[in-house]
Design an enzyme around this catalytic site. Structure first.
Site, PDB file in Angstrom:
ATOM      1  N   HIS A 153      -3.912  -5.051  -0.198  1.00  0.00           N
ATOM      2  CA  HIS A 153      -3.522  -5.706   1.053  1.00  0.00           C
ATOM      3  C   HIS A 153      -3.580  -7.229   0.892  1.00  0.00           C
ATOM      4  CE1 HIS A 153      -3.095  -2.393   3.948  1.00  0.00           C
ATOM      5  NE2 HIS A 153      -3.914  -1.753   3.131  1.00  0.00           N
ATOM      6  N   GLU A 187      -2.658  -9.455   2.905  1.00  0.00           N
ATOM      7  CA  GLU A 187      -3.038 -10.091   4.168  1.00  0.00           C
ATOM      8  C   GLU A 187      -4.543 -10.038   4.409  1.00  0.00           C
ATOM      9  OE1 GLU A 187      -3.121  -5.841   5.119  1.00  0.00           O
ATOM     10  OE2 GLU A 187      -1.804  -7.087   3.902  1.00  0.00           O
ATOM     11  N   CYS A 191       0.834  -1.200   0.000  1.00  0.00           N
ATOM     12  CA  CYS A 191       0.000   0.000   0.000  1.00  0.00           C
ATOM     13  C   CYS A 191       0.873   1.255   0.000  1.00  0.00           C
ATOM     14  CB  CYS A 191      -0.971  -0.053   1.164  1.00  0.00           C
ATOM     15  SG  CYS A 191      -2.394   1.066   0.982  1.00  0.00           S
ATOM     16  N   ASN A 251      -7.234   0.002   0.589  1.00  0.00           N
ATOM     17  CA  ASN A 251      -7.528   1.188   1.390  1.00  0.00           C
ATOM     18  C   ASN A 251      -6.427   2.213   1.146  1.00  0.00           C
ATOM     19  OD1 ASN A 251      -8.130   3.149   3.252  1.00  0.00           O
ATOM     20  ND2 ASN A 251      -7.581   1.928   5.044  1.00  0.00           N
ATOM     21  N   GLY A 291      -5.571   6.357  -0.809  1.00  0.00           N
ATOM     22  CA  GLY A 291      -5.998   7.553  -1.527  1.00  0.00           C
ATOM     23  C   GLY A 291      -4.932   8.127  -2.435  1.00  0.00           C
TER      24      GLY A 291
END
Length: 358
Positions: free
Chosen positions: A325, A327, A243, A285, A287
């Site tokens: 992600h 995980e 990320c 997740n 931006g």
């Protein structure tokens, strides 16, 4: 009903039902995840944001601490169509304002059309529209949170799996989810969780097999020390990132990053692997995104919806990063093998270091 006001960038004010009192301000974003609200609410990547759940009912299977990704709630406030009492009570105990009885379809549409925006929240018996507008006025843009890493990172070097006999991972904690550490421990690694601004000398003293840059909130350009770490170690040590970590690696190696309109947040983002042609569903997740990878990284995976880079590999060095992600937690576990690939880089490095027999 407790008064609750949500002031949106531009000055429009929504009124809802207050479920947890207080005032807050932050960047208004949304997630399309329909499960995993405990994991989302404890994800450090939501620091300095106000989280809107697009799914209409949040809390229908209670609140269990074993699902938490961190030891506290990270969004500054929470918006939903309906929150159960379990979730509302949890947020109240955490001091996180919460509002429901909102038309979250309209809120999500506003974000999709106008982009993630500044927002102010006021909830309480004496709350007013003016209180929410005052919070909005004081709200900073996400890129202006120049030291956001300090809000989410560990203060001290912490070791997990010290008795494991696998690879040694230096995990730079820019807001790491607990499941990243668990995924490495499951593969017999020893994980050194380090502050986001750990010095190059302190990492050198560990002599890690892998340098791993975690997820986290905010603008990757503000993580200057983590960028310097990648620059210092990439020649001799395999580097991985998830990320924000992917973005930091790109920044370190001559690439560029950019703020997205409303980002990717949910558990059903389709990702195409360019070599195999396989599409997997992923948890995301973020931006910000990698805009240009530069000369030292190649794009290996892309988002099916908008072609943004989802995976990068090193052209000359041992590097593997993912924008999503692997995980999960919440979401599909289709990409857990990423952690095998990360640890496998250390094995390949060891093999190259052994001289060939004469």
């Amino acid at each position: 009903m407790t008064a609750a006001y949500v002031a949106l960038e531009g000055g429009h004010v929504l009124e809802g039902r207050g479920r947890a009192s207080g005032t807050a301000r932050g960047e208004l974003v949304f997630t399309t995840a329909y499960t995993g609200y405990e994991e989302s609410l404890t994800d450090p990547s939501y620091e300095e944001q106000i989280l809107t759940f697009s799914y209409p009912l949040i809390g229908n299977y209670g609140v269990r601490t074993e699902r938490f990704e961190d030891d506290r709630v990270h969004p500054r406030a929470v918006l939903a169509k309906e929150l159960t009492d379990d979730v509302a009570d949890w947020l109240e105990s955490e001091g996180v304002p919460a509002v429901d009885h909102l038309d979250t379809r309209d809120v999500v549409t506003d974000i999709r059309d106008g982009g993630a925006m500044k927002c102010g929240i006021a909830v309480g018996e004496d709350a007013t529209e003016e209180d929410a507008l005052a919070e909005l006025e004081a709200c900073k843009a996400m890129s202006d949170h120049t030291d956001i890493g300090a809000q989410v990172s560990v203060d001290d070097h912490t070791v997990y799996g010290a008795d494991n006999d696998g690879e040694t991972v230096a995990l730079v904690d820019c807001g790491a989810k607990g499941s990243i550490v668990d995924s490495l421990l499951d593969r017999n690694a020893t994980v050194h969780v380090l502050p986001y601004d750990v010095s190059t000398a302190d990492v050198e003293a560990l002599d890690p097999d892998i340098l791993f840059i975690s997820n986290g909130p905010g603008d990757p350009a503000n993580y200057e020390q983590a960028i310097e770490l990648v620059e210092a170690f990439v020649e001799d040590t395999p580097v991985a990132g998830i990320c924000l970590g992917q973005q930091i690696v790109a920044e370190a190696l001559g690439g560029t990053t950019a703020k997205m309109n409303f980002g990717h947040r949910g558990v059903n983002q389709p990702v195409l692997d360019l070599e195999s042609g396989q599409v997997v569903m992923t948890t995301q997740n973020h931006g910000y995104t990698v805009d240009e990878p530069g000369d030292y990284l190649e794009v290996t995976q892309i988002n099916v919806n908008d072609d943004t880079p989802e995976g990068l590999d090193g052209v000359e060095h041992d590097i593997i990063t993912r924008q999503y992600h692997p995980e999960a937690n919440p979401g599909p576990e289709d990409t857990l093998e990423f952690f095998d690939s990360v640890l496998g880089m250390a094995e390949k490095t060891d093999q190259r270091a052994v001289p060939a027999d004469d």
